[in-house]
Motif scaffolding. Sequence first.
Motif: not given
Length: 275
Positions: A120-139
């Motif tokens: 709601d505050a603007g965090a990007d659900p598409k945020s990606y890095d090769r090391y930590i991947a995406t928030p969706l992957h982490q969930a």
Amino acid sequence: MVQQTAFAFMFATLAFLVQPTSAEIIHVHAKRGNLEGVLAELDKGVPLEIRSTNMTSDPGVTPLFVAAKFGKIEVVEELLARGADPTIFFTVPDGLYQTGTALHHASRFGYLDVVEALLDAGADPKSYDRYIATPLHQALRGGHEQVAERLIAAGAPVQVLAPSIASSLSEADVERGQVIATGCEICHGKPSSVRQAGDNGPNLWGIFGKAAASDPTFEYSSYLREAELIWDAETLNHYLYSPYQFLPGTSKIMMGLESDADRAAVIAFLATLAD
């Protein structure tokens, strides 16, 4: 008496040295969910985005990150209301790896209320890095289906595909592919017609054209088992490009190959591993 005085001085000095600095006190409060303590530090003039050193969580992160990682929703909401930035992608000070965003870690530990507040505050659900991947992957990695559904609803991509390498395969450097694939042996073991699985992956002999998750000697992640994939050139291209984005939640430990030529080379080499 002199010896007692010396010991007293030494202990007093040590006690002084281990006292948290201003840069850490607010992070300690954030970690514990102590909103009054966080507000007291801010009232003293401690910067909202002050970075931690080494006493609370990952070094170099802000109080918002710490509160989100430990699921302290009241602190998260207050810091966001005061203007804390939920989009910062943190890197450890030595630059060896990426820490990720507050959203990555709230997703990893399944804090749905924190995830919603960050989005709601603007965090990007598409945020990606090769090391930590995406928030969706982490969930999904943590088995947090509700968090995953919320991220997808906010725009997190369910699957990311790689650029096509169809035109590169006929000219792929098989020898280079073999060199690159030696890194796979850490998990999969040395390719062999015996097909003995490695410590963390099935043997890659005969993998080309084979159904994914079909080696009975290896225990796969549920995400790979349920994907019903065939390891043909197209599927391998997508998977090798970014396994965490092509198949979020997979337990595969691999950073991905961004180079089209490298992926083509590895695929061409894998195609040679056959009886």
